[in-house]
Design a protein around this motif. Structure first.
Motif, mmCIF file in Angstrom:
data_model
loop_
_atom_site.group_PDB
_atom_site.id
_atom_site.type_symbol
_atom_site.label_atom_id
_atom_site.label_comp_id
_atom_site.label_asym_id
_atom_site.label_seq_id
_atom_site.Cartn_x
_atom_site.Cartn_y
_atom_site.Cartn_z
ATOM 1 N N UNK A 168 18.747 54.507 48.511
ATOM 2 C CA UNK A 168 19.942 55.033 48.847
ATOM 3 C C UNK A 168 21.368 54.489 48.448
ATOM 4 N N UNK A 169 22.321 54.989 48.947
ATOM 5 C CA UNK A 169 23.832 54.756 48.315
ATOM 6 C C UNK A 169 23.883 53.092 48.884
ATOM 7 N N UNK A 170 23.516 52.634 49.930
ATOM 8 C CA UNK A 170 23.941 51.278 50.482
ATOM 9 C C UNK A 170 23.018 50.284 49.411
ATOM 10 N N UNK A 171 21.790 50.808 49.318
ATOM 11 C CA UNK A 171 20.873 49.805 48.327
ATOM 12 C C UNK A 171 21.570 49.980 46.862
ATOM 13 N N UNK A 215 29.728 53.864 43.256
ATOM 14 C CA UNK A 215 30.743 54.283 44.041
ATOM 15 C C UNK A 215 31.003 55.815 44.205
ATOM 16 N N UNK A 216 30.326 56.522 43.358
ATOM 17 C CA UNK A 216 30.304 57.755 43.559
ATOM 18 C C UNK A 216 29.035 58.630 43.345
ATOM 19 N N UNK A 217 28.177 58.174 43.927
ATOM 20 C CA UNK A 217 26.761 58.750 44.057
ATOM 21 C C UNK A 217 26.525 60.003 44.671
ATOM 22 N N UNK A 218 26.396 61.126 43.827
ATOM 23 C CA UNK A 218 26.473 62.497 44.746
ATOM 24 C C UNK A 218 25.306 62.469 45.946
ATOM 25 N N UNK A 219 25.399 62.815 46.971
ATOM 26 C CA UNK A 219 24.441 62.823 48.030
ATOM 27 C C UNK A 219 23.514 63.843 47.684
ATOM 28 N N UNK A 220 22.274 63.762 48.592
ATOM 29 C CA UNK A 220 21.125 64.906 48.215
ATOM 30 C C UNK A 220 19.781 64.533 47.925
ATOM 31 N N UNK A 221 19.025 65.395 47.558
ATOM 32 C CA UNK A 221 17.723 64.903 46.851
ATOM 33 C C UNK A 221 17.922 64.685 45.537
ATOM 34 N N UNK A 243 24.563 50.021 46.102
ATOM 35 C CA UNK A 243 26.080 49.110 46.258
ATOM 36 C C UNK A 243 25.402 47.674 46.347
ATOM 37 N N UNK A 244 24.514 47.456 46.982
ATOM 38 C CA UNK A 244 24.103 46.096 47.255
ATOM 39 C C UNK A 244 23.335 45.623 45.891
ATOM 40 N N UNK A 245 22.691 46.471 45.107
ATOM 41 C CA UNK A 245 21.991 46.053 43.767
ATOM 42 C C UNK A 245 23.222 45.716 42.992
ATOM 43 N N UNK A 246 24.308 46.814 42.927
ATOM 44 C CA UNK A 246 25.452 46.461 42.025
ATOM 45 C C UNK A 246 26.006 45.047 41.989
#
Lengths: 252, 523
Positions: free
Chosen positions: B323-326, B437-443, B328-331
């Motif tokens: 997930x995006x949040x993961x 910061x700019x992960x495209x959403x989706x599958x 960001x936390x990982x980064x």
């Protein structure tokens, strides 16, 4: 140079408390697909590997063959239970040998280990490296890495034993003083894994030298390797194939 | 560039594949040397890999080149046909020295004869395997056992003959956790005059094992032949398969792949820095770097399931949607590790006992690095700033939104290599931050991945350099031929340049500053 001393002191203790207490940090082990008996029956591994066209189906069925491909848990199959934990080491031919171990009690807190790379992919070696580093620090257990097999009590073998490593492996084994114990670490060292048996690889270490303790995993995490060493000197019971007890599971 | 190749090799054809020019040149044996020489000398192409295919004594050789002076040349494949049980092929290694080991390997495993090559014979298969056994040929059964001869242990062909000269053998079992390889160091006391390396103790026959297996099983092999750079290799493999099957990946997949490839590079480089500190016996620094490495391994496991990122890449995307949040936390967590790495480097920079062991030790000149076709951080430390992420962009690297550069140094010594490893590690964290910061959403995977037959080349900039995976898939979805050129194979070829003319005690340090994997080299 005093700055390095201060740097070291400021960092403080980073070592795991295993085996006195279970390690609870996230990410110390990738876990394993396990059933209650510890075995992975054929129908539970939906993606057997090693099948070559024209040869009989060499489906991998045992926990010793699991290569952590994650295809069972990440696909639609919901029959596989994924379990945390790392105490995976077992004694080879435990029934035949009973509970007697080659290394007596005097070795239990003073053990010299020599690693042999018999064709490992590098992940196993990286994990073995970590056991002597601060996060796991086997020195606190009285275990030490020695550069020569002549000083070694334990031969820790990783890799499927490639054709070109058979001679060095046997020579190192013969150079060890008795009593001696061989620990095979990693799926490749147990069964040949993805690479063996074949024209360039054996089917694991036990084809070439007698193996006493086995630890599966691709690669076995550092704590599993430490568990194998503790099993080798009788400080920990081997993997029983049972589910972890409730208290252990809470800790995990 | 196209017209230039046309001038060198009339009749060549150029296609544009994924925005990249790919040129096919059919070449007669007597023209081969000339074409290869002009491609490398005039147009600045560099040798990537030699692909040999054999079916019932019909041979196809593909010499693949990449780059070009302005890096706009894409890929060039020079093809050569031959027939017969043991065809004679003109050797190009006198002109393109980077092809030296490729020819030795093909001679040993296929039984091809490279005319004019100065050193053929036991290379991959050691001396206990009789001559005339060629496991890569189509008539060789991979399940059969190799015949073995009882002969006296290996000796080099010639050794230095001067008063007081002796040869010091190292390996294959040596040091604490060293991978199996043998080095014979010839010396007259202090300085190493000549280094004779002997690899392939860990030859597992990867390319042969892949033949006839399903693509998804070969992926496991591609991932596990070099566990410490598993993600980069599985990425190169998956890209080759996806290119054959013309899969259109959802935008999130290449972005996440780039993210994890950089995470792996960061972890690998921290491990190399730990090894360099260890080789100079700087205990506290080794421990500090090892703690960072272990924390990174744990982060990989926490967020991607496996400490070495096994099982993450699959043809058609990724097996796990992080997930995006993961991300960001990982980064953020990786960023805090990077801060501690900066502190460590700052201390190393002012430790004179450490610098004395690295500065002006194990230097490789820029010309040598170019001639040997060295890749990765080692080449970049010698001023050959070439990076597949920039030269042949893949995954999300070609995107305009991603800004990064390949850090380079000029000196080519051990300290320059250390700085390159450090700067690249920091660059990786920066790339991860930009992507998070700019992960495209989706599958993260295509809903359905159908395997087709075909041929393709995949590549990735693995932590220690350029990796090329060439694959031919049959129509039934099984692999017909799989050729891997790992960066360690390319770089060990040039290792003797660095180790020769330096003192004995520098040898382990020079080896650590190379940061290579024998498993990757031997396959």
């Amino acid at each position: 140079m005093s700055k390095w001393v201060w740097k070291g002191l400021r960092t403080g203790k980073k070592s795991s408390h295993y085996p006195d207490a279970p390690e609870t940090a996230a990410g110390v082990s990738p876990g394993m697909p396990l059933t209650e008996t510890g075995a992975l029956p054929l129908e539970f591994c939906p993606f057997p590997v090693g099948e070559i066209e024209g040869s009989p189906d060499e489906s991998k069925t045992d926990i010793r063959d699991c290569v952590h491909c994650f295809r069972c848990v990440r696909s639609s199959s919901d029959r596989v239970k994924w379990q945390e934990g790392y105490e995976w080491a077992s004694e080879k031919d435990a029934d035949a040998k009973g509970h007697s171990r080659q290394l007596g009690a005097s070795f239990s807190h003073s053990l010299n280990i020599r690693m042999i790379d018999a064709g490992a992919c590098g992940a196993c070696i990286s994990e073995v490296k970590q056991i002597a580093k601060p996060c796991y620090s086997i020195h606190r257990l009285g275990f030490f890495i020695t550069p020569t097999p002549r000083h070694a009590d334990v031969l820790l073998v990783v890799g499927p034993v490639t054709d070109n490593m058979v001679f060095p492996l046997k020579k190192a084994y013969e150079a060890m003083p008795t009593p001696k114990v061989v620990v095979a670490a990693g799926t490749c060292a147990l069964t040949g894994g993805l690479f063996g048996p074949g024209f360039a690889c054996g089917a694991g270490v036990s084809d070439f030298i007698p193996v006493d303790v086995e630890v599966p995993g691709c690669p076995p995490p550092p704590l599993a390797i430490i568990h194998a060493l503790l099993v080798a000197v009788g400080r920990k019971p081997p993997f029983s194939g049972q589910k972890p007890s409730i208290s252990e599971r809470k800790a995990l | 560039m196209r017209s230039q190749i046309e001038r060198i090799a009339p009749g060549s054809e150029t296609f544009i594949c994924n925005g990249l020019p790919v040129t096919f040149v059919d070449c007669a044996p007597d023209e081969l040397q000339n074409v290869c020489e002009r491609l490398t000398a005039e147009l600045g192409y560099r040798f990537a890999t030699l692909v040999v295919e054999e079916a019932h004594c019909d041979w196809q050789l593909g010499y693949i080149f990449c780059g070009g002076h302005d890096l706009q040349g894409g890929l060039v494949r020079v093809s050569l046909k031959a027939s017969g049980a043991r065809p004679i092929i003109p050797s190009i290694s006198a002109i393109v020295h980077a092809a030296d080991w490729h020819e030795r390997e093909a001679e040993d495993l296929f039984g091809l004869v490279f005319e004019g090559h100065p050193k053929l014979g036991d290379f991959v298969l050691h001396e206990h395997t009789p001559e005339g056994i060629n496991p890569m040929r189509s008539d060789f059964d991979p399940a059969a056992e190799l015949p073995s001869e009882d002969i006296c242990p290996w000796r080099p062909g010639r050794i230095v003959q001067t008063p007081g000269a002796f040869a010091m053998p190292i390996g294959p079992v040596y040091s604490d956790f060293a991978e199996s390889a043998h080095f014979l160091l010839e010396t007259v006391g202090e300085d190493v005059i000549r280094v004779i390396p002997r690899f392939f103790y860990k030859y597992r026959g990867l390319e042969k094992l892949a033949e006839g297996r399903r693509v998804e099983d070969v992926l496991l092999l591609a991932e596990r032949f070099s566990g410490t750079s598993a993600f980069a290799h599985s990425l190169a493999f998956c890209q080759a398969v996806e290119s054959i099957c013309e899969a259109k990946l959802p935008a999130r997949a290449p972005a996440l792949r780039t993210f994890f490839a950089e995470l792996e590079r960061f972890r690998y480089h921290v491990g190399v820095i730990a090894d360099i500190c260890g080789s100079t016996a700087l205990a506290v620094a080794t421990s500090q770097a090892a703690i960072l490495e272990e924390e990174l391994l744990r982060l990989c496991c926490k967020y991607a399931g496996h400490r070495y990122l096994f099982g993450l890449n699959i043809p058609g995307g990724l097996s796990l949607n992080v997930e995006d949040e993961a991300c960001r936390v990982l980064t953020g967590e990786v960023g805090s590790i990077a801060k501690r790495l900066v502190d460590l480097m700052e201390m190393l920079r002012f430790s004179s006992s450490f610098l004395d062991r690295l500065e002006q030790v194990g230097a490789i000149a820029k010309k040598d690095a170019t001639d040997y076709g060295l890749v990765g951080p080692i080449a970049r430390a010698s001023g050959v700033v070439r990076d597949l992420r920039i030269a042949l962009p893949y995954a999300a690297y070609g995107k305009d939104s991603l800004s990064f550069s390949a850090p380079g140094e000029e000196e080519g010594d051990g300290y320059a290599r250390l700085r390159v490893f450090f700067n690249e590690a920091m660059q990786s964290v920066e790339i991860m931050r930009q992507i998070a910061e700019s992960l495209p959403p989706g599958e993260v995977r295509v809903p359905r991945f159908d395997i087709k037959g075909g041929v393709s080349l995949g590549w990735a900039e693995a932590p220690c350099g350029a990796a090329f995976h060439w694959i031919r898939v049959r129509n039934d979805g099984r692999v017909a031929r799989y050729r891997v050129t790992p960066p360690s194979f390319t770089n060990w070829h040039g290792f003797h340049l660095a180790a020769e003319n330096f003192a004995f005690q520098d040898f382990p340090i020079i080896m650590a500053t190379f940061g290579l994997s024998n498993a990757e080299c031997d396959r």
